[in-house]
Every structure is written in C-alpha cells, then in structure tokens.
Design a protein around this motif. Structure first.
Motif, PDB file in Angstrom:
ATOM      1  N   ILE B  89      52.970  28.684  23.017  1.00 50.06           N
ATOM      2  CA  ILE B  89      52.407  28.136  24.256  1.00 50.06           C
ATOM      3  C   ILE B  89      51.296  27.137  23.936  1.00 50.06           C
ATOM      4  N   SER B  90      50.474  27.470  22.941  1.00 44.92           N
ATOM      5  CA  SER B  90      49.409  26.535  22.542  1.00 44.92           C
ATOM      6  C   SER B  90      50.025  25.201  22.120  1.00 44.92           C
ATOM      7  N   GLY B  91      51.154  25.274  21.395  1.00 48.01           N
ATOM      8  CA  GLY B  91      51.845  24.058  20.958  1.00 48.01           C
ATOM      9  C   GLY B  91      52.403  23.272  22.136  1.00 48.01           C
ATOM     10  N   TRP B  92      53.006  24.000  23.112  1.00 47.50           N
ATOM     11  CA  TRP B  92      53.542  23.312  24.300  1.00 47.50           C
ATOM     12  C   TRP B  92      52.406  22.610  25.033  1.00 47.50           C
ATOM     13  N   LEU B  93      51.283  23.291  25.164  1.00 49.50           N
ATOM     14  CA  LEU B  93      50.143  22.723  25.900  1.00 49.50           C
ATOM     15  C   LEU B  93      49.608  21.490  25.189  1.00 49.50           C
ATOM     16  N   GLU B  94      49.621  21.533  23.851  1.00 45.52           N
ATOM     17  CA  GLU B  94      49.198  20.342  23.095  1.00 45.52           C
ATOM     18  C   GLU B  94      50.146  19.184  23.394  1.00 45.52           C
ATOM     19  N   ASP B  95      51.459  19.480  23.454  1.00 45.34           N
ATOM     20  CA  ASP B  95      52.441  18.438  23.770  1.00 45.34           C
ATOM     21  C   ASP B  95      52.199  17.853  25.161  1.00 45.34           C
ATOM     22  N   LEU B  96      51.779  18.700  26.100  1.00 38.23           N
ATOM     23  CA  LEU B  96      51.562  18.233  27.472  1.00 38.23           C
ATOM     24  C   LEU B  96      50.306  17.385  27.579  1.00 38.23           C
ATOM     25  N   GLY B  97      49.407  17.532  26.636  1.00 35.65           N
ATOM     26  CA  GLY B  97      48.176  16.737  26.618  1.00 35.65           C
ATOM     27  C   GLY B  97      47.321  17.003  27.841  1.00 35.65           C
ATOM     28  N   ASP B  98      46.934  15.929  28.534  1.00 41.82           N
ATOM     29  CA  ASP B  98      46.024  16.061  29.681  1.00 41.82           C
ATOM     30  C   ASP B  98      46.647  16.855  30.827  1.00 41.82           C
ATOM     31  N   ASP B  99      47.997  16.843  30.911  1.00 39.48           N
ATOM     32  CA  ASP B  99      48.659  17.584  31.985  1.00 39.48           C
ATOM     33  C   ASP B  99      48.382  19.086  31.904  1.00 39.48           C
ATOM     34  N   ALA B 100      48.110  19.572  30.687  1.00 39.31           N
ATOM     35  CA  ALA B 100      47.844  21.006  30.516  1.00 39.31           C
ATOM     36  C   ALA B 100      46.650  21.443  31.358  1.00 39.31           C
ATOM     37  N   ALA B 101      45.717  20.545  31.558  1.00 43.41           N
ATOM     38  CA  ALA B 101      44.508  20.882  32.321  1.00 43.41           C
ATOM     39  C   ALA B 101      44.817  21.060  33.812  1.00 43.41           C
ATOM     40  N   ARG B 102      46.008  20.631  34.258  1.00 49.16           N
ATOM     41  CA  ARG B 102      46.388  20.783  35.673  1.00 49.16           C
ATOM     42  C   ARG B 102      47.097  22.107  35.927  1.00 49.16           C
ATOM     43  N   MET B 103      47.212  22.949  34.902  1.00 45.93           N
ATOM     44  CA  MET B 103      47.982  24.195  35.035  1.00 45.93           C
ATOM     45  C   MET B 103      47.099  25.419  34.898  1.00 45.93           C
ATOM     46  N   ASN B 104      47.540  26.529  35.513  1.00 46.98           N
ATOM     47  CA  ASN B 104      47.007  27.843  35.165  1.00 46.98           C
ATOM     48  C   ASN B 104      47.881  28.410  34.066  1.00 46.98           C
ATOM     49  N   VAL B 105      47.278  28.928  33.011  1.00 44.98           N
ATOM     50  CA  VAL B 105      48.039  29.576  31.949  1.00 44.98           C
ATOM     51  C   VAL B 105      47.432  30.965  31.747  1.00 44.98           C
ATOM     52  N   VAL B 106      48.212  31.993  32.076  1.00 43.88           N
ATOM     53  CA  VAL B 106      47.645  33.340  32.107  1.00 43.88           C
ATOM     54  C   VAL B 106      48.443  34.310  31.253  1.00 43.88           C
ATOM     55  N   PHE B 107      47.705  35.012  30.416  1.00 41.98           N
ATOM     56  CA  PHE B 107      48.248  36.069  29.554  1.00 41.98           C
ATOM     57  C   PHE B 107      47.782  37.395  30.155  1.00 41.98           C
ATOM     58  N   ILE B 108      48.715  38.201  30.674  1.00 41.94           N
ATOM     59  CA  ILE B 108      48.370  39.495  31.275  1.00 41.94           C
ATOM     60  C   ILE B 108      48.706  40.597  30.277  1.00 41.94           C
ATOM     61  N   THR B 109      47.731  41.446  29.954  1.00 40.93           N
ATOM     62  CA  THR B 109      47.999  42.513  28.985  1.00 40.93           C
ATOM     63  C   THR B 109      48.790  43.644  29.631  1.00 40.93           C
ATOM     64  N   VAL B 110      49.664  44.259  28.824  1.00 40.20           N
ATOM     65  CA  VAL B 110      50.375  45.462  29.271  1.00 40.20           C
ATOM     66  C   VAL B 110      49.743  46.689  28.621  1.00 40.20           C
ATOM     67  N   ASP B 111      48.610  46.484  27.948  1.00 39.43           N
ATOM     68  CA  ASP B 111      47.930  47.563  27.208  1.00 39.43           C
ATOM     69  C   ASP B 111      46.444  47.578  27.579  1.00 39.43           C
ATOM     70  N   PRO B 112      46.146  47.826  28.884  1.00 40.47           N
ATOM     71  CA  PRO B 112      44.744  47.728  29.317  1.00 40.47           C
ATOM     72  C   PRO B 112      43.842  48.768  28.639  1.00 40.47           C
ATOM     73  N   GLU B 113      44.450  49.841  28.114  1.00 40.88           N
ATOM     74  CA  GLU B 113      43.650  50.875  27.450  1.00 40.88           C
ATOM     75  C   GLU B 113      42.887  50.279  26.257  1.00 40.88           C
ATOM     76  N   ARG B 114      43.556  49.460  25.457  1.00 42.08           N
ATOM     77  CA  ARG B 114      42.892  48.852  24.304  1.00 42.08           C
ATOM     78  C   ARG B 114      42.389  47.448  24.607  1.00 42.08           C
ATOM     79  N   ASP B 115      43.061  46.750  25.521  1.00 38.53           N
ATOM     80  CA  ASP B 115      42.685  45.365  25.816  1.00 38.53           C
ATOM     81  C   ASP B 115      41.648  45.307  26.931  1.00 38.53           C
ATOM     82  N   THR B 116      40.402  45.532  26.554  1.00 37.94           N
ATOM     83  CA  THR B 116      39.289  45.404  27.496  1.00 37.94           C
ATOM     84  C   THR B 116      39.040  43.919  27.742  1.00 37.94           C
ATOM     85  N   VAL B 117      38.154  43.627  28.673  1.00 38.35           N
ATOM     86  CA  VAL B 117      37.783  42.236  28.958  1.00 38.35           C
ATOM     87  C   VAL B 117      37.259  41.584  27.667  1.00 38.35           C
TER      88      VAL B 117
END
Lengths: 155, 208
Positions: B89-117
């Motif tokens: 995803i980081s690579g895709w966003l680099e390819d998109l360049g400035d357009d990446a800043a127009r998007m929300n990109v969200v990683f949601i954890t499925v392991d909230p027990e270990r993945d604190t804020v």
C-alpha cells in the motif's frame, strides 16, 4: 543481478569450504541466495526472513529445520490466502528440493518465522540463520536486516 | 398407452423443474448460499462502529465519508502478510503521488488485545504517512469487520502465543462511501493502482 547473487553467495561458499564433508548426501550442493528480513519493533513480535534455496546437486535435499542465535523458535511457516480472501499462517511441512530446483521463501508464502526473538532486529545489521537438512548437513547464511517496510532483497 | 406415456413424461418434467428450483434455492437463499465472508461490504453510511485512531481521535465510518477511502484489516504481530500489505500500500500511495493526500487510508486491527493505540501509532509510523491505524474495544472491532464483511479468527501457536487469520483484501470506497472495488492480497501493482485511481475518479464524478 548475477554479480549480486555471486556476492550474496560468497560468505556461504567460504563457509561451506570450511565445513563441508563428503558424508553429506546432497546438502553440500545447496546454495542460499537473496536472503533478507525486515527490522522488528522490539522483541515481542515475531520476525520473518526470506530467501531462495537452490539445490545445485544431483540428489534431492529436504529442508527439515532452522536454527539461529537471534530467535528461540525459528520455524518455516507458510501463509495462504483462500478464495474468500482470508489469510492464514501455519508451520510448513518438510520441504524437499529436487536436483536443479529451488524453493522461494517470499512474502505471502513460505517464510522463516522467527519466534521469541532474543534481541530486536535492527535495520542495517545481519544475523546468521542455519538451515538443517535431512542428510545431517547444515548451511548457514548471513541474513541482512532491511527496513520494516522493505518489499524485497533490493529495497 | 400413448396417453399414459405423456403423463409419465409430464410428471418427470415437473419433477425436473422442481429439482432445479430446489437447487437454485439451495445455492441462492438456502444453506448452500455464500457465507457472509464472501459478501460485498456495506456502504460506509450503513456501518456503525466506534474506534480510536493511532493519534487518540474517536473515529467511525462517518469519518471516512467525503473522501475516497482504502480500508484493510490486519494486526501488528503479523510477521509476513501484514507488513507485506502495508509495504504494498505504501508503494501504491507513492505511485499516486499527490493524489494519495486526497484519500483516507485506514488499517483496522483484528487484534485489539495486543494492538493498543500506542502499538498502532508506533507500527504505522514505519509506513506511508497517509496510513491511519484504528483500534478499539473487541466488540467494536467485530462490528467494523461485520460491516466490511471481513472475517478474522484467533489461532493459538506453539509456545502459548497466538496469531490471527483474517481477510487480507483491501476495500476501496468512493467519496460517498459506496464500495468501488476490492484489491486482493498480492494483486500486482499494475492492477492495484488503476483500481485506486478509479475510486479517486468516482469522487470527481460524484462532486460534479
């Protein structure tokens, strides 16, 4: 490309010339190329390492296990993604490599899973990883640690 | 004699039609229907969950509406698939360049027990700066996954630890929160980036 492979393989060649004996049936002809791994955050999360294991000999070889001073439980695992897009990971079976064939340990497939890290994996450093084969032979490779966001041995 | 044959054929025909209808019902609505994991995600406006982003802000599906959005599930204790997805995803966003800043990109954890804020903050910091990490109470993570029709499951490993099986697809929504398409795990960049551009284009069309 060729030059790079040669350089990567050089420490291995040096190592093998010191330790190989004719007693091993096959594993002395194993070449490990393009090894790399990603840096870890601390020691609580497992690490992963990738490489290509090539059998240049005339006998099949079977990779049975891993050892490294870096991790208490290094194992070969395999990630799989099913038709519903769900990814899972489980220890892999023994891996047999036929003469002239190679097996790729790469992101999203087979990988060396480094569980219970003894120390953090720091970008820019290396660690030794020993592959054990069913004939009793061992091959040790120095694995470079790249950044957490690395995508392959070249990045 | 002949009439009796017609009746027999007729009965067989009715039986065959009933059988086909039965098979159809079984596959579409009955027990043979695809499981929810294979269904399309809901529009963001129909989802309902409350999570916290890696900077401590309260977030939910409504946070994402108004800009094109890319969402994926994972966990930070994942050694192989998740860092690979985040790197892709980081690579895709680099390819998109400035357009990446127009998007929300969200990683949601499925392991909230270990993945604190804090764990999410440290982890996403290593990848493209557009990527946000969301976590929260287990029941809210479950509601989020349900909305996206994503599935996950805790699997014990040797040595007392555990790993998570989870949906590894990337979901793309337009600015109105409608699903545009999904990117499968390991889809090559030459397919992934045009899909993202499509989500961005639908945003422009929606605005005019």
């Amino acid at each position: 490309m060729t030059k790079r492979s040669y350089i990567n393989g050089l420490p291995l060649v040096l190592l093998l010339s010191g330790m190989s004996t004719p007693a091993f049936a096959g594993s002395e002809d194993v070449v490990v190329e393009n090894a790399w791994s990603r840096a870890s955050i601390g020691v609580n999360r497992p690490g992963a390492a990738y490489m290509t294991v090539r059998n240049t000999g005339e006998d099949a070889v079977t990779l049975t296990g891993l050892t490294t001073p870096l991790a208490v439980m290094p194992e070969i695992h395999e990630s799989k993604t099913n038709a519903d897009g769900v990814s899972s990971m489980a220890p892999a079976d023994e891996i047999t490599i036929e003469p002239g064939q190679s097996v790729a340990l790469e992101p999203g497939g087979l990988h060396a899973m480094l569980m219970k890290l003894q120390e953090p994996m720091t970008e820019g450093e290396n660690f030794p990883l020993t592959l054990t084969f069913s004939d009793g032979g061992k091959v040790t490779v120095e694995v470079p640690i790249l950044g957490i966001a690395a995508r392959g041995p070249e990045s | 004699m002949q009439r009796r044959h017609v009746v027999q054929y007729g009965a067989a025909g009715v039986g065959a039609v009933a059988l086909m209808l039965g098979v159809g019902w079984w596959r579409v609505d009955g027990p043979g229907a695809p499981k929810p994991a294979g269904q399309r995600p809901l529009p963001l406006s129909a989802m309902d969950f409350r999570l916290t982003d890696h900077e401590g802000n309260e977030v939910g599906p409504e946070t994402l509406i108004g800009r094109p959005t890319m969402v994926f599930f994972g966990f930070t204790y994942c050694p192989d698939v998740c860092p690979t997805t985040l790197s892709d995803i980081s690579g895709w966003l680099e390819d998109l360049g400035d357009d990446a800043a127009r998007m929300n990109v969200v990683f949601i954890t499925v392991d909230p027990e270990r993945d604190t804020v804090e764990a999410m903050a440290e982890y996403v910091g290593y990848f493209h700066p557009a990527i946000r990490g969301w976590t929260g109470p287990a029941n809210q993570v479950a509601r989020a996954a349900e909305g996206f029709r994503a599935s996950y499951e805790r699997v014990p490993t040797e040595g007392g630890d555990y790993t998570m099986n989870h949906t590894a697809s990337v979901f793309l929504f337009d600015a109105k929160g409608e699903l545009v398409t999904m990117i499968d795990y390991h889809e090559p960049r030459e397919f992934a980036v045009p899909k993202i551009r499509r989500a961005l284009t639908e945003d422009v069309e929606g605005a005019t």
